[in-house]
Design an enzyme around this catalytic site. Structure first.
Site, PDB file in Angstrom:
ATOM      1  N   VAL A  81       0.857  -1.182   0.000  1.00 15.49           N
ATOM      2  CA  VAL A  81       0.000   0.000   0.000  1.00 15.49           C
ATOM      3  C   VAL A  81       0.893   1.232   0.000  1.00 15.49           C
ATOM      4  O   VAL A  81       1.807   1.331   0.823  1.00 15.49           O
ATOM      5  CB  VAL A  81      -0.903   0.062   1.255  1.00 15.49           C
ATOM      6  CG1 VAL A  81      -1.847   1.248   1.182  1.00 15.49           C
ATOM      7  CG2 VAL A  81      -1.669  -1.223   1.450  1.00 15.49           C
ATOM      8  N   ILE A  83       0.146   5.365   0.062  1.00 17.43           N
ATOM      9  CA  ILE A  83      -0.908   6.379   0.159  1.00 17.43           C
ATOM     10  C   ILE A  83      -0.287   7.755  -0.048  1.00 17.43           C
ATOM     11  O   ILE A  83       0.729   8.092   0.566  1.00 17.43           O
ATOM     12  CB  ILE A  83      -1.646   6.278   1.502  1.00 17.43           C
ATOM     13  CG1 ILE A  83      -2.356   4.909   1.573  1.00 17.43           C
ATOM     14  CG2 ILE A  83      -2.652   7.423   1.658  1.00 17.43           C
ATOM     15  CD1 ILE A  83      -3.119   4.639   2.834  1.00 17.43           C
ATOM     16  N   GLY A  86       1.797  14.680   1.122  1.00 14.33           N
ATOM     17  CA  GLY A  86       1.926  16.044   0.639  1.00 14.33           C
ATOM     18  C   GLY A  86       3.189  16.323  -0.145  1.00 14.33           C
ATOM     19  O   GLY A  86       3.452  17.476  -0.486  1.00 14.33           O
ATOM     20  N   HIS A  89       7.105  12.183  -2.941  1.00 13.76           N
ATOM     21  CA  HIS A  89       7.576  10.855  -2.553  1.00 13.76           C
ATOM     22  C   HIS A  89       6.657   9.752  -3.077  1.00 13.76           C
ATOM     23  O   HIS A  89       7.121   8.709  -3.555  1.00 13.76           O
ATOM     24  CB  HIS A  89       7.685  10.793  -1.020  1.00 13.76           C
ATOM     25  CG  HIS A  89       8.211   9.509  -0.495  1.00 13.76           C
ATOM     26  ND1 HIS A  89       7.405   8.563   0.090  1.00 13.76           N
ATOM     27  CD2 HIS A  89       9.466   9.007  -0.462  1.00 13.76           C
ATOM     28  CE1 HIS A  89       8.143   7.531   0.462  1.00 13.76           C
ATOM     29  NE2 HIS A  89       9.394   7.774   0.142  1.00 13.76           N
ATOM     30  N   PHE A 114       0.401  -8.146  -9.164  1.00  9.45           N
ATOM     31  CA  PHE A 114       0.580  -6.762  -8.723  1.00  9.45           C
ATOM     32  C   PHE A 114      -0.577  -6.381  -7.813  1.00  9.45           C
ATOM     33  O   PHE A 114      -1.623  -5.923  -8.261  1.00  9.45           O
ATOM     34  CB  PHE A 114       0.654  -5.823  -9.928  1.00  9.45           C
ATOM     35  CG  PHE A 114       1.074  -4.421  -9.558  1.00  9.45           C
ATOM     36  CD1 PHE A 114       2.403  -4.114  -9.385  1.00  9.45           C
ATOM     37  CD2 PHE A 114       0.132  -3.424  -9.378  1.00  9.45           C
ATOM     38  CE1 PHE A 114       2.800  -2.825  -9.040  1.00  9.45           C
ATOM     39  CE2 PHE A 114       0.506  -2.132  -9.029  1.00  9.45           C
ATOM     40  CZ  PHE A 114       1.845  -1.837  -8.859  1.00  9.45           C
ATOM     41  N   ARG A 128     -10.472  -1.249  -1.175  1.00  6.83           N
ATOM     42  CA  ARG A 128      -9.880  -2.213  -2.094  1.00  6.83           C
ATOM     43  C   ARG A 128      -9.213  -3.399  -1.387  1.00  6.83           C
ATOM     44  O   ARG A 128      -8.672  -4.285  -2.030  1.00  6.83           O
ATOM     45  CB  ARG A 128      -8.845  -1.501  -2.971  1.00  6.83           C
ATOM     46  CG  ARG A 128      -9.491  -0.557  -3.956  1.00  6.83           C
ATOM     47  CD  ARG A 128      -8.542   0.531  -4.455  1.00  6.83           C
ATOM     48  NE  ARG A 128      -9.199   1.376  -5.447  1.00  6.83           N
ATOM     49  CZ  ARG A 128     -10.099   2.310  -5.177  1.00  6.83           C
ATOM     50  NH1 ARG A 128     -10.484   2.530  -3.939  1.00  6.83           N
ATOM     51  NH2 ARG A 128     -10.641   3.023  -6.148  1.00  6.83           N
TER      52      ARG A 128
END
Length: 161
Positions: A81, A83, A86, A89, A114, A128
């Site tokens: 995961v 996420i 700001g 990266h 994947f 998900r």
């Protein structure tokens, strides 16, 4: 594979395949769902034994997937995961992970599932993760796709180098 129009393949017997799952550790709740989904797919496809390897984060998935590929697994499933935050990266990590896993698949002629979620927020990831109430089960889908691809490669007489 996402949402509407996703295939719903019938599980086939993949009991002869050696399968490894490499899973990142960030975002524990989501990762638990992805791993559970992968394990459900392995059971549905009659894969009795598999190896689960944990890594710190998504960036480490490719190098460990490659190491597992060199250990003569027929399938590697990568789960993670990332996420968005700001900073840029997110973009760098997502690109590196994707390119790294594609390299493993192509360089080793090996199906790499994947199952790396690249999400704008926590809720997208939860939706998900295959958890109760989730809209999708990406751990299951990634594992199913990799198993079916391995089965196709075996039928074509293609083997990993």
């Amino acid at each position: 594979m996402s949402g509407h129009g996703a295939p719903a393949p019938a599980p086939v017997d993949c009991s002869d395949l050696r399968v490894a799952v490499v899973a990142a550790s960030w975002h524990t709740q989501v990762m638990d769902g992805l791993i559970a989904g992968a394990q459900r797919a392995l059971a549905d496809y009659h894969v009795a034994e598999h190896r689960l390897v944990r890594v710190p984060g998504a960036f480490e998935l490719a190098v460990v997937a490659d190491a597992l590929a060199r250990q003569h697994y027929d399938v590697v499933v990568a789960l993670g995961v990332v996420i968005r935050g700001g900073t840029p990266h997110f973009d760098y990590v997502c690109q590196a992970v994707t390119e790294g896993l594609v390299r493993v698949a192509l360089d080793r002629s090996l199906p790499v599932g994947f199952g790396v979620l690249t999400c704008d927020g926590d809720q997208q990831a939860l939706d998900r993760a295959g958890l109760e109430g989730s809209k999708e089960d990406k751990g299951y889908e990634a594992t199913s796709a990799a198993l079916l691809t391995a089965r196709t490669l075996k039928e074509l007489g293609t083997t990993a180098p």
